[in-house]
Design a protein around this motif. Structure first.
Motif, PDB file in Angstrom:
ATOM      1  N   LEU A   1       3.720   1.674  -1.108  1.00 47.54           N
ATOM      2  CA  LEU A   1       4.477   1.873  -2.347  1.00 47.54           C
ATOM      3  C   LEU A   1       3.559   2.254  -3.496  1.00 47.54           C
ATOM      4  O   LEU A   1       3.981   2.367  -4.638  1.00 47.54           O
ATOM      5  N   GLY A   2       2.266   2.432  -3.206  1.00 45.31           N
ATOM      6  CA  GLY A   2       1.346   2.903  -4.228  1.00 45.31           C
ATOM      7  C   GLY A   2       0.842   1.812  -5.165  1.00 45.31           C
ATOM      8  O   GLY A   2       0.396   2.105  -6.268  1.00 45.31           O
ATOM      9  N   PHE A   3       0.895   0.548  -4.752  1.00 41.79           N
ATOM     10  CA  PHE A   3       0.359  -0.519  -5.599  1.00 41.79           C
ATOM     11  C   PHE A   3      -1.165  -0.421  -5.635  1.00 41.79           C
ATOM     12  O   PHE A   3      -1.786  -0.035  -4.645  1.00 41.79           O
TER      13      PHE A   3
ATOM     14  N   VAL B   1       0.845  -1.197   0.000  1.00 47.54           N
ATOM     15  CA  VAL B   1       0.000   0.000   0.000  1.00 47.54           C
ATOM     16  C   VAL B   1       0.878   1.245   0.000  1.00 47.54           C
ATOM     17  O   VAL B   1       0.671   2.178  -0.784  1.00 47.54           O
TER      18      VAL B   1
END
Lengths: 283, 559
Positions: free
Chosen positions: A184-186, A182
């Motif tokens: 890391l922007g996935f 989350v």
């Protein structure tokens, strides 16, 4: 996922396969059944539905190793052709519930809240009915036949998979690697299907093997009740049903298809148990 | 030294796995324990120190392990050859054990009192009434304020520290001659740790008990033990009197162990906080600004909407972090330091207040704020195994991050993965490895590589060294120092271990029950703490120098 990763995973398993006699044994039984199913036209000595009044109800002999039934059909040939139908029942009867249940469980576990509540109450409703009663009523509505059986299994059987996967996803979504994903922007889809699902699925894979046994027995039971496969097609459940009136005089009509069901079920459960150990699933 | 109570000679334990060559897990270990003496058994995970103690009471963790050589002399009895029936009397009765995690070693469905009386009745043969009296006496001795009432309480009603006291009580209830304490304070906060160590020392004095204290923290050993034995890979590499060994370690491994203890001043090459550099003037624009942030956790709601009291995890916290600065947040468990980190990263919703990252405000434009955070900050976690997806190889994991971030052209990704591995000192062959086949330290390096993959300006490290062995801990701290210098990183370092924060951070923030109690330059806060809480916290750190005593005063005041 790339072929390389799958290859790598398989290499890892091979080492463990060698150390797992139960896994090898179960796998051997299953592979043998698959081979018989594929080679049925070549290995069966007679036509499974050809009636021959001259050889009715013959006991096992060199000409008919498993004997003949009341229509003079060769029981061995019928058992061999039956592998095709029963293997299909076990596989298709598991694969649809597995897919539906996995998707529902992942989504419900990951999103939680109202989505979770809705799906889980639906699960409760389905679980409130006895399994077989629900399956029988669905088949009765759709009309007898294998197609109806698969639909009924899909509609009812997914609940177990959904519950298993949901429980796992609930635990895993608070794990640090999910939080890392989350942060890391996935995307949610990526987190759900690439990070959570592969780690959550082992238990369901193992369960699907023992589920295959239940589905197989259910399929046979449904056919026995006349709601599944229709005569004269060779299927083990029907064969058992048809041999029932002759059980005291011609035991071989019911014994051999019955034994086949047991053998196939045994193969699935051996394989499933050992797979669970190999995948490190704690039950 | 008085005559030894326990004397172990050439103890050897071998692992025989079917189809594999036998492996020696303990290799000719010999040591002696005198009456009333405290022996510190030091070593890293896997060194065999726990196995050694389990071997003493013949509770080997696997059937494939055997004592193949040596003697364990308890008085005149050789435990290595004693029968199972004899061992029943020895376990508990003559050698008591306490463990790291009291929660899993106390029976949750038995009252504390029952667990005490069970041992008393079995080993001392007292009747129920006398046993209860004896148990209450023990509860009093181990510091339960109301022993009569607490006799009937269950383990879940107590805090971690009280449970550890209860476990010590259970061990004492059998009146053993030797107490083996396996990492008894590792799971506890420093102030509680000091209390438990104090308790062990009091008991030792009152009962003339011999103690084997297993620990990885040399500070604890320096503060409590008479003798030290250092284990590594199943061998006893060095043993001796505490002061001799600490002053003049002979074996290189012991030297490394002492050198990596975080209370030692950092090596002169390291960029420590001891000599704070000038990092910009206060006029500099902060990279991260936390303004009066509150985080509340709702109590579990029932079906009918009733909510039990909300927990105020972070209460009105404000702080500023300048670019290039290393800030440490310290506090005990439950102080809200991890929650604050998650709130800053937008992983936990905040109830009120604001966070501003480099000019982008959470309140004004949440989407833009989160977008920038996801691309310019990264987190490093505590448990290196739990932080990595076990199904992905390290290379696949890094590749995925680079792909999703979308700033590296696809063709350059493999080269960048290699660079990242170089940065954290992992060999390039690690790209193909999975977390399961790696050590804790290697996994933590991979976790740091993942954080670096986003090319972050701010890294938040949440207890990133807490789960590691001391020498590995020192390596990871060095890695952070090097990376900070190389990449001009801003680092927010959360830890309960004050010594680590002191050696790494320029500035320190002390949290207690959701509030910031004190903040300032590390040297300032650690040398001249203004607040009583900070003072107590600092005094509770076991120093590796035995002449800076921890126990007599620190433990009492904090309680």
């Amino acid at each position: 996922m790339s072929a390389r990763t799958i290859g790598g995973k398989w290499m890892g398993w091979q080492g463990r396969l060698g150390r797992q006699p139960a896994l090898m044994f179960g796998a051997t039984i299953l592979i043998a059944f698959v081979l018989i199913a594929l080679l049925a036209p070549y290995v069966s000595p007679y036509d499974p539905i050809l009636q021959n009044a001259e050889v009715r109800l013959q006991a096992p002999s060199w000409a008919h190793p498993f004997g003949t039934d009341n229509f003079g059909r060769d029981v061995l040939s019928r058992v061999i052709w039956g592998v095709r139908i029963d293997l299909q029942i076990a596989i298709l009867g598991v694969i649809f519930p597995f897919i539906i249940g996995t998707l529902v469980g992942t989504v419900a576990g990951f999103f939680g809240g109202i989505v979770d509540t809705l799906f889980m109450r639906l699960v409760d409703i389905i679980l409130a009915f006895p399994f077989l009663v629900l399956v029988l009523s669905i088949i009765a509505i759709l009309g007898p036949g294998l197609g109806s059986f698969y639909i009924a299994m899909a509609l009812v059987g997914w609940v177990s998979y959904a519950r298993l996967i949901r429980a796992q996803v609930l635990v895993l979504k608070s794990s640090d690697y999910a939080v890392a994903a989350v942060s890391l922007g996935f995307s949610r889809t990526r987190i759900m299907f690439r990070h959570l699902l592969p780690n959550a699925i082992a238990g369901s894979v193992v369960f699907s093997m023992s589920d295959a046994v239940l589905v197989l027995l259910n399929g046979a039971a449904i056919s026995y009740l006349g709601l599944g496969v229709q005569p004269p097609i060779a299927e083990w459940g029907i064969m058992v049903a048809e041999g029932q009136p002759f059980i005291t005089t011609a035991w071989w009509i019911t014994l051999f298809p019955g034994l086949s069901i047991v053998m196939l079920a045994f193969g699935f459960s051996m394989f499933g148990d050992a797979l669970g150990d190999a995948l490190g699933v704690k039950e | 030294m008085s005559a030894p109570v326990l004397s172990v000679r050439d103890l050897t334990v071998t692992l025989n796995l079917p189809g594999a060559a036998p492996r020696m897990l303990l290799d000719k270990v010999s040591l002696e324990l005198g009456k009333g003496e405290v022996l510190g058994l030091v070593g890293e995970s896997g060194s065999g120190k726990s196995l050694f103690c389990r071997t003493l009471v013949r509770l080997l963790p696997s059937r494939n392990m055997r004592i193949t050589d040596g003697r364990i002399l308890l008085g005149d009895e050789d435990l290595a050859r004693a029968s199972e029936a004899q061992m029943l009397d020895v376990r508990g009765g003559r050698i008591g054990m306490i463990f790291q995690n009291p929660t899993s070693h106390l029976d949750p469905v038995m009252t504390i009192g029952d667990q005490l009386t069970e041992g008393i009745r079995f080993h001392q043969g007292l009747d129920a009434r006398a046993a209860r009296k004896a148990a209450v006496a023990i509860l009093h001795q181990i510091g339960f304020p109301e022993p009569e009432r607490q006799f009937d309480a269950y383990p879940h009603e107590f805090s971690g520290g009280m449970r550890q006291r209860a476990m010590i009580g259970v061990a004492l209830s059998c009146n053993p001659e030797i107490l083996i304490a396996d990492e008894p304070t590792t799971a506890l906060d420093v102030t509680i740790q000091a209390q438990i160590l104090q308790l062990l020392m009091d008991i030792r004095r009152e009962r003339d008990l011999s103690i084997i204290l297993i620990t990885h923290d040399l500070g604890i050993v320096a503060q409590t033990c008479d003798c030290i034995a250092v284990m590594r890979e199943g061998r006893l590499v060095e043993q001796g009197r505490k002061r001799d060994l600490l002053r003049a370690p002979a074996h290189p491994y012991t030297k490394a162990l002492i050198g990596s203890h975080p209370s030692m001043p950092p090596p002169s090459t390291g960029q420590g906080a001891v000599a704070p550099k000038a990092i910009g003037t206060p006029a500099d624009k902060p990279l991260l600004e936390v303004d009066d942030v509150n985080v509340r956790f709702a109590g579990t709601g029932s079906l009918f909407g009733g909510r039990s009291g909300a927990v105020h995890a972070v209460a009105g916290v404000s702080l500023k972090i300048l670019p290039g600065e290393t800030v440490g947040i310290v506090g005990e468990s439950g102080s809200g330091k991890s929650t604050l980190a998650r709130a800053i990263l937008g992983l936990t919703p905040i109830a009120s207040g604001n966070v501003v990252f480099d000019g982008t405000s959470l309140r004004e434009d949440r989407a833009a704020f989160l977008g920038r955070l996801r691309r310019e900050t990264a987190m490093v976690f505590q448990d290196p195994y739990n932080a990595l997806n076990p199904r992905l190889s390290i290379g696949d994991m890094l590749t995925e991050v680079l792909k999703v971030q979308g700033r590296t052209p696809a063709a350059d990704i493999p080269a960048r993965v290699g660079e990242l591995l170089d940065l954290v000192d992992l060999g390039r062959e690690f790209a193909a490895r999975r977390p399961r086949s790696m050590s804790g330290g290697q996994c933590q390096r991979a976790g740091i590589a993942r954080a670096l993959a986003v090319n972050p300006r701010l890294i938040i490290a949440d207890e990133s060294t807490a789960a590691l062995d001391v020498t590995i801990q020192a390596q990871i701290l060095d890695l952070f120092r090097v990376l900070k210098r190389k990449m001009n990183l801003t680092l927010l370092f959360i830890a309960h271990d004050l010594a680590i924060v002191r050696s790494l951070c320029d500035r320190v923030v002390v949290m207690h029950r959701g509030h910031i109690v004190e903040q300032g330059a590390s040297a300032q806060v650690f040398e001249h703490p203004a607040e009583p809480y900070t003072q107590a916290l600092i005094r509770a750190i076991p120093d590796i120098d035995p002449d800076k005593p921890l126990l007599p005063q620190a433990a009492r005041e904090v309680a």
